[in-house]
Design a protein around this motif. Sequence first.
Motif, PDB file in Angstrom:
ATOM      1  N   LEU A 196      54.462 -14.436  -9.908  1.00 15.95           N
ATOM      2  CA  LEU A 196      54.602 -13.801 -11.223  1.00 15.95           C
ATOM      3  C   LEU A 196      53.658 -14.431 -12.246  1.00 15.95           C
ATOM      4  N   GLU A 197      53.387 -15.726 -12.110  1.00 16.09           N
ATOM      5  CA  GLU A 197      52.427 -16.363 -13.020  1.00 16.09           C
ATOM      6  C   GLU A 197      51.044 -15.749 -12.851  1.00 16.09           C
ATOM      7  N   VAL A 198      50.641 -15.525 -11.617  1.00  7.34           N
ATOM      8  CA  VAL A 198      49.364 -14.875 -11.371  1.00  7.34           C
ATOM      9  C   VAL A 198      49.374 -13.465 -11.955  1.00  7.34           C
ATOM     10  N   THR A 199      50.483 -12.758 -11.757  1.00 10.22           N
ATOM     11  CA  THR A 199      50.613 -11.396 -12.294  1.00 10.22           C
ATOM     12  C   THR A 199      50.437 -11.392 -13.803  1.00 10.22           C
ATOM     13  N   GLY A 200      51.065 -12.341 -14.483  1.00  8.96           N
ATOM     14  CA  GLY A 200      50.962 -12.413 -15.935  1.00  8.96           C
ATOM     15  C   GLY A 200      49.543 -12.668 -16.403  1.00  8.96           C
ATOM     16  N   ALA A 205      45.122  -5.786 -15.675  1.00  6.97           N
ATOM     17  CA  ALA A 205      44.638  -5.527 -14.321  1.00  6.97           C
ATOM     18  C   ALA A 205      45.777  -5.394 -13.330  1.00  6.97           C
ATOM     19  N   ALA A 206      46.927  -5.959 -13.661  1.00  5.54           N
ATOM     20  CA  ALA A 206      48.094  -5.844 -12.781  1.00  5.54           C
ATOM     21  C   ALA A 206      48.698  -4.464 -12.920  1.00  5.54           C
ATOM     22  N   GLY A 207      49.012  -3.861 -11.797  1.00  6.82           N
ATOM     23  CA  GLY A 207      49.581  -2.518 -11.821  1.00  6.82           C
ATOM     24  C   GLY A 207      51.089  -2.491 -11.791  1.00  6.82           C
ATOM     25  N   GLY A 208      51.719  -3.662 -11.747  1.00  5.11           N
ATOM     26  CA  GLY A 208      53.180  -3.719 -11.694  1.00  5.11           C
ATOM     27  C   GLY A 208      53.621  -5.087 -11.221  1.00  5.11           C
ATOM     28  N   PRO A 209      54.932  -5.301 -11.098  1.00  8.16           N
ATOM     29  CA  PRO A 209      55.452  -6.583 -10.638  1.00  8.16           C
ATOM     30  C   PRO A 209      55.176  -6.788  -9.148  1.00  8.16           C
ATOM     31  N   PRO A 210      55.235  -8.021  -8.687  1.00 10.45           N
ATOM     32  CA  PRO A 210      54.971  -8.273  -7.260  1.00 10.45           C
ATOM     33  C   PRO A 210      56.050  -7.696  -6.366  1.00 10.45           C
ATOM     34  N   PRO A 215      58.273  -9.151   6.440  1.00  6.49           N
ATOM     35  CA  PRO A 215      57.691 -10.288   7.166  1.00  6.49           C
ATOM     36  C   PRO A 215      57.177  -9.893   8.545  1.00  6.49           C
ATOM     37  N   VAL A 216      56.054 -10.450   8.923  1.00  3.21           N
ATOM     38  CA  VAL A 216      55.537 -10.362  10.279  1.00  3.21           C
ATOM     39  C   VAL A 216      55.568 -11.769  10.854  1.00  3.21           C
ATOM     40  N   ARG A 217      56.247 -11.925  11.985  1.00  5.73           N
ATOM     41  CA  ARG A 217      56.443 -13.240  12.604  1.00  5.73           C
ATOM     42  C   ARG A 217      57.086 -14.227  11.638  1.00  5.73           C
ATOM     43  N   GLY A 218      57.957 -13.705  10.765  1.00  4.82           N
ATOM     44  CA  GLY A 218      58.726 -14.560   9.871  1.00  4.82           C
ATOM     45  C   GLY A 218      57.960 -15.118   8.700  1.00  4.82           C
ATOM     46  N   ALA A 219      56.759 -14.619   8.411  1.00  6.52           N
ATOM     47  CA  ALA A 219      55.943 -15.171   7.336  1.00  6.52           C
ATOM     48  C   ALA A 219      56.302 -14.555   5.994  1.00  6.52           C
ATOM     49  N   ALA A 220      56.369 -15.405   4.958  1.00  2.00           N
ATOM     50  CA  ALA A 220      56.638 -14.939   3.593  1.00  2.00           C
ATOM     51  C   ALA A 220      55.339 -14.438   2.971  1.00  2.00           C
ATOM     52  N   SER A 221      55.380 -13.272   2.355  1.00  2.00           N
ATOM     53  CA  SER A 221      54.203 -12.755   1.664  1.00  2.00           C
ATOM     54  C   SER A 221      54.641 -11.816   0.558  1.00  2.00           C
ATOM     55  N   LEU A 222      53.856 -11.776  -0.499  1.00  2.39           N
ATOM     56  CA  LEU A 222      54.099 -10.896  -1.642  1.00  2.39           C
ATOM     57  C   LEU A 222      52.783 -10.251  -2.042  1.00  2.39           C
ATOM     58  N   ALA A 223      52.869  -9.088  -2.664  1.00  2.70           N
ATOM     59  CA  ALA A 223      51.679  -8.371  -3.110  1.00  2.70           C
ATOM     60  C   ALA A 223      51.799  -8.047  -4.597  1.00  2.70           C
ATOM     61  N   VAL A 224      50.712  -8.257  -5.312  1.00  6.32           N
ATOM     62  CA  VAL A 224      50.623  -7.858  -6.719  1.00  6.32           C
ATOM     63  C   VAL A 224      49.766  -6.601  -6.775  1.00  6.32           C
ATOM     64  N   PRO A 225      50.364  -5.436  -7.056  1.00 13.61           N
ATOM     65  CA  PRO A 225      49.551  -4.212  -7.142  1.00 13.61           C
ATOM     66  C   PRO A 225      48.592  -4.292  -8.327  1.00 13.61           C
ATOM     67  N   PRO A 247      41.815  -4.359   0.018  1.00 12.25           N
ATOM     68  CA  PRO A 247      40.912  -3.313  -0.499  1.00 12.25           C
ATOM     69  C   PRO A 247      41.591  -1.969  -0.729  1.00 12.25           C
ATOM     70  N   THR A 248      42.503  -1.570   0.165  1.00 13.75           N
ATOM     71  CA  THR A 248      43.171  -0.277   0.055  1.00 13.75           C
ATOM     72  C   THR A 248      44.678  -0.465   0.159  1.00 13.75           C
ATOM     73  N   ARG A 249      45.407   0.592  -0.134  1.00 13.49           N
ATOM     74  CA  ARG A 249      46.863   0.516  -0.033  1.00 13.49           C
ATOM     75  C   ARG A 249      47.308   0.246   1.394  1.00 13.49           C
ATOM     76  N   ALA A 250      46.543   0.734   2.364  1.00 14.13           N
ATOM     77  CA  ALA A 250      46.893   0.492   3.765  1.00 14.13           C
ATOM     78  C   ALA A 250      46.796  -0.983   4.124  1.00 14.13           C
ATOM     79  N   ASP A 251      46.030  -1.757   3.340  1.00 13.92           N
ATOM     80  CA  ASP A 251      45.872  -3.190   3.611  1.00 13.92           C
ATOM     81  C   ASP A 251      46.961  -4.031   2.972  1.00 13.92           C
ATOM     82  N   VAL A 252      47.847  -3.399   2.199  1.00 12.50           N
ATOM     83  CA  VAL A 252      48.903  -4.136   1.499  1.00 12.50           C
ATOM     84  C   VAL A 252      50.086  -4.306   2.452  1.00 12.50           C
ATOM     85  N   GLN A 253      49.968  -5.251   3.354  1.00 13.47           N
ATOM     86  CA  GLN A 253      51.004  -5.519   4.322  1.00 13.47           C
ATOM     87  C   GLN A 253      50.811  -6.900   4.914  1.00 13.47           C
TER      88      GLN A 253
END
Length: 308
Positions: A196-200, A205-210, A215-225, A247-253
Motif C-alpha cells: 500500500l505504501e508503494v501504491t500511495g 498512476a495507481a489504478g486502484g488498491p492492491p 498463490p502458486v506453490r504457496g507463494a505470497a504475491s500482490l498486484a497494484v493495478p 505488461p498486460t492484464r494476462a501477466d497479472v498472476q
Amino acid sequence: MGNQGEQVWGLLSGRWGFSRSVIREDSPADLLDRAEAADLLNISVGTFGGYRHETALRAAVRVVGGVEHWPRAVLEEWSAARPGDAGKRVRGGRPRGTGDLLPREEIRPRLAQLLDLDPAVTAAAAADVIGVHPDTATRTLAALRAEAVGPLLAAQPSLTAADVTRRLRFPGQAASAALAAAQGLRRAEEARAYVLEVTGLLGAAAGGPPDVLAPVRGAASLAVPLAAGESAAALVWDERWGWRTAPTRADVQSTATPPTGDAVRYLGARIAPQPADVVAAYRGRGGRRAPAVTRLPGESLQRLIPAS
C-alpha cells in the motif's frame, strides 16, 4: 437410483429439488437444460457441451432466464438419427477445446456446493459434473480449499496437512496444497501495508488498491493495478523475487517461475526495496530482465519488509 440419490445429483448438476419424474410425466415439449439434456442422452454434461454446436441442436436452442434449453423431442430425434450405437458417443469427459458451459457467476457457488458434498472431489470430476473447463475447476477448487483452511490456520498457526485432512476431509495432496496456499494468503496480507505504501507513492498512476493474487506453490504475491496510459498493466510484488512490471492484464498472476520478456522489468535489487525506490525504478524505466535475488516462499517477511 432412489429419490435421495436423484436429489443429490440434482444439486450437483443444477437441477434443484426432485427429479422431473417425481413431479410429472415427461412431455415432448419439455425444455431441458444442459444437465437434463445430458441425463436424457446418457452422456456427460461435458460431452453434450461438444454436441450442442451441431446444426440440429444449435437451431433448436431456446434461452430461458439466460440459460440454454432444448426441446425434449428435438433431443430424442437428434439422438435417434445419429449413426451407430447411440451416435457412438464418447465416454464422458470434455471435448478438447471446449470452454465453460456454466455462466461465470454460477461457477464458484456450484463448485462450493460440490466440495461440501464431496471434500475429496477431483477437478476432472467437478468439471464434468457442472460443465466447466478442467482448468477452471482446478483454480476454483484450489481457492475454495485454501479459504476453508484459512480460519483453521488463524486459530492454529502450527496447523499441518494431516490436521487439514482430519478436520476438512481433503485428501493428502489437496490438503498440503490448500495449507500452503492458505499460508501464502496469510503472508500476502502481512505484506499488504508495505504494498500500500508503494501504491500511495504512485499517486494517479495507481489504478486502484492492491489485489492479493492466487498463490502458486504457496507463494505470497500482490498486484497494484496501474491506470490507463501507463507503461504496464500492473506492478506485481512476489515474496520469491520482489517487484516486477506486468505488461498486460494476462501477466497479472502468480507464476511458478520468474516471468521474463522484453516488457518485463524487475525493480530493485532486494525482495522488498524501499517503496520510494520501487516507484523511482518504475518511473525511470529502470530494472532488470531477471530478478536480482530469489528466495523460497514461507520464510518470515518481517526482516525483509522495510519499517514504515
